[in-house]
Design an enzyme around this catalytic site. Structure first.
Site: not given
Length: 306
Positions: A175, A206, A226
């Site tokens: 991410t 998330d 992350t």
């Protein structure tokens, strides 16, 4: 004051490089540096923190080294589903998208949601249609194909198992996110991801959830996370850092370290975050073996993997 300042991340987890991987390691560091340099230059030219983090994340989305945009992992159906979010700490306005397919830069769509709609989040087919109606750039499936991501998917295909982009053995990807503070002391955060390899059931992590993986508030800080998304969602990690500063009187470093090294770890969560406050202080804690990360202000530029 340490204004302006920017920090970025490209994922966390078990990150290892052999001597033969020196070229690949340099590619990661070069990619992080490129995003930092462009984002910081925008800040020095009076662009807002929100504009800067959006641009930095766009650059990382365009790099197939990371699990976002071009480098996104395969779902159980062999597709690419991308999520992104961005938040302005001055206005507390936010924009997020989930389940995008074919969109070159999901963070740009999230930014448009922030700027031009009364909503915070749009998802699925409607989010894709929103991107089409607003003339965002789409790419064919071949644009998002990378051999490594395909091989990862083939190893898991049909097994009903999902894995984080940083799980398993070997070199890892992740991410992406950015946080910044501009010359006016306004903070912003943005995060973008391709999710989990072999994910099913429309799973959303998330990254696009405001308060979980992304959050910004001028009164406290800007955060991009992350790691294992489910744990970050349950712990409302990004907002938890902000709350510890606002209600507990903690410094940015104290709050971020407590959440990552104590609260999150105690709950079994793995990952990290990048954070900046309105004074330009930056913190980048992680409880995994490594995290792709970097920061830049007027006096220093730092990029790290381990």
């Amino acid at each position: 004051m340490k204004l302006p300042a920017i920090a970025i991340h490209g994922g966390s987890g078990t990150i290892t490089f052999d001597a033969k991987d020196s070229k690949l390691k340099k590619q990661y560091l070069d990619a992080l540096t490129a995003a930092l340099d462009v984002g910081f230059e925008m800040l020095t030219k009076e662009h807002s923190a929100t504009e800067s983090v959006c641009k930095a994340v766009t650059i990382l989305e365009d790099c197939d080294l990371f699990n976002a945009g071009k480098g996104s992992v395969f779902t159980a159906k062999g597709q690419h589903e991308m999520d992104a979010a961005i938040m302005d700490g001055k206005t507390l306005k936010a924009g997020a998208v989930a389940g995008l397919q074919g969109v070159k830069n999901p963070v740009l769509v999230a930014y448009d949601v922030l700027q031009n709609t009364p909503f915070v989040m749009i998802a699925g087919e409607e989010a894709i249609e929103y991107a089409r109606q607003n003339d965002f750039k789409f790419e064919p499936d071949s644009y998002f194909f990378t051999q490594l991501r395909y091989d990862q998917w083939q190893e898991m295909k049909g097994g009903g198992e999902m894995t984080l982009d940083h799980s398993g053995e070997g070199v890892k990807f992740g991410t992406v996110g950015a946080v910044a503070v501009d010359t006016d002391g306004n903070v912003a955060a943005a995060t973008s991801t391709g999710g989990m390899t072999n994910k099913a059931w429309g799973r959303v992590g998330d990254s696009p959830l405001i308060g979980a993986g992304t959050y910004a508030n001028n009164s406290t800080c800007a955060i991009s996370c992350t790691g294992h998304g489910e744990h970050f969602i349950r712990g409302v990690v990004a907002h938890d850092v902000s709350c510890r500063m606002e209600y507990g009187g903690k410094t940015l470093e104290q709050a971020a370290n407590q959440v990552i090294h104590e609260t999150l770890k105690r709950a079994g969560g793995e990952g990290g975050l990048i954070a900046v406050d309105s004074s330009g202080n930056i913190c980048m804690p992680f409880n995994t073996e490594g995290m792709y990360r970097g920061m830049k202000n007027k006096t220093q530029t730092i990029t790290r993997i381990f």
